[in-house]
Design an enzyme around this catalytic site. Structure first.
Site, short mmCIF file in Angstrom:
data_model
loop_
_atom_site.label_atom_id
_atom_site.label_comp_id
_atom_site.label_asym_id
_atom_site.label_seq_id
_atom_site.Cartn_x
_atom_site.Cartn_y
_atom_site.Cartn_z
NE ARG A 110 -2.31 1.09 3.68
CZ ARG A 110 -3.00 1.15 4.80
NH1 ARG A 110 -4.31 1.11 4.77
NH2 ARG A 110 -2.39 1.22 5.97
CB THR A 114 -2.14 7.17 -3.26
OG1 THR A 114 -1.55 5.87 -3.40
CG2 THR A 114 -1.21 8.20 -3.89
CG ASP A 206 1.50 -3.54 9.58
OD1 ASP A 206 1.93 -4.71 9.43
OD2 ASP A 206 1.35 -2.73 8.64
CG ASP A 209 5.09 -3.70 10.88
OD1 ASP A 209 5.86 -4.17 10.01
OD2 ASP A 209 4.71 -2.53 10.89
#
Length: 215
Positions: A110, A114, A206, A209
């Site tokens: 990602r 944006t 996340d 992560d």
């Protein structure tokens, strides 16, 4: 408490073991090793739900007592597609449950500015049009990466696709329903919203992560 709540497009698995393990994963103090183990365990529980409607046929077998026509899975082996990199955590658990499955990978990241997906890898099994295809990614956040992955799978011939995730945001569910209304979603939780960074709230941070111990 019922085990699931469902609409035509979204199924939330509310089984007590799923919800308990998810709570442990949400806790910020949960270690990488424990998080990874919990993800593997919860993926197997979710896999029971997403494979519920698989087609069966029968095969003649011999039990120790007598012959019988016994149920077996019909058609070609299903395809599990991991949306990299976090999808691999779900993939490992589902593969333990369905070790004969074919496996593919869609590499998307990602763009943090944006929030749009950028493709960097795509390798999937052959004859997707004849297989049940289950795409796995722990987080359905904005839905942009998931939609892009399903776009690629359909371009590769897939017709019967399901999407498995650990957490979903309403925004991501709506985006997927708009783009791919024929792809049912199975998840452990429909969370509240997305924050300004596109993370699911309350979420668990996340997933990649936390699974791999990176930041």
């Amino acid at each position: 408490m019922t085990d699931t709540s469902a609409t035509d497009h979204l199924t939330v698995v509310r089984h007590p073991l799923v919800q308990h393990k998810l709570t442990l994963m949400r806790e910020k103090e949960t270690s990488t090793a424990v998080f990874r183990q919990l993800l593997r365990e919860i993926s197997q529980l979710l896999a029971y739900e997403i494979t519920r409607e698989m087609e069966l046929t029968t095969r003649r077998i011999e039990t120790p007592v007598q012959p019988m026509d016994a149920p077996v899975l019909a058609g070609k082996k299903l395809a599990l597609i991991s949306i990299l990199r976090a999808g691999n955590g779900l993939l490992d658990g589902v593969l333990e449950l369905i070790p004969s499955a074919r496996v593919g990978f869609v590499g998307l990241y990602r763009d943090e500015e944006t929030l749009e997906p950028v493709q960097y890898y795509f390798k999937v099994p052959t004859e997707l049009e004849d297989r049940l295809v289950i795409a796995v990614d722990p987080m359905l956040a904005t839905g942009n990466s998931s939609v892009a992955a399903i776009d690629l799978l359909k371009q590769a011939g897939a017709k019967n696709i399901r999407f498995l995730c650990l957490l979903a945001a309403p925004e991501g569910v709506a985006r997927m329903k708009e783009a791919h209304p024929d792809v049912p979603i199975v998840t452990a939780s429909l969370d509240d919203s997305l924050n300004e960074k596109g993370y699911i709230v309350p979420g668990l941070g996340d997933a990649g992560d936390r699974m791999f111990g990176t930041k």
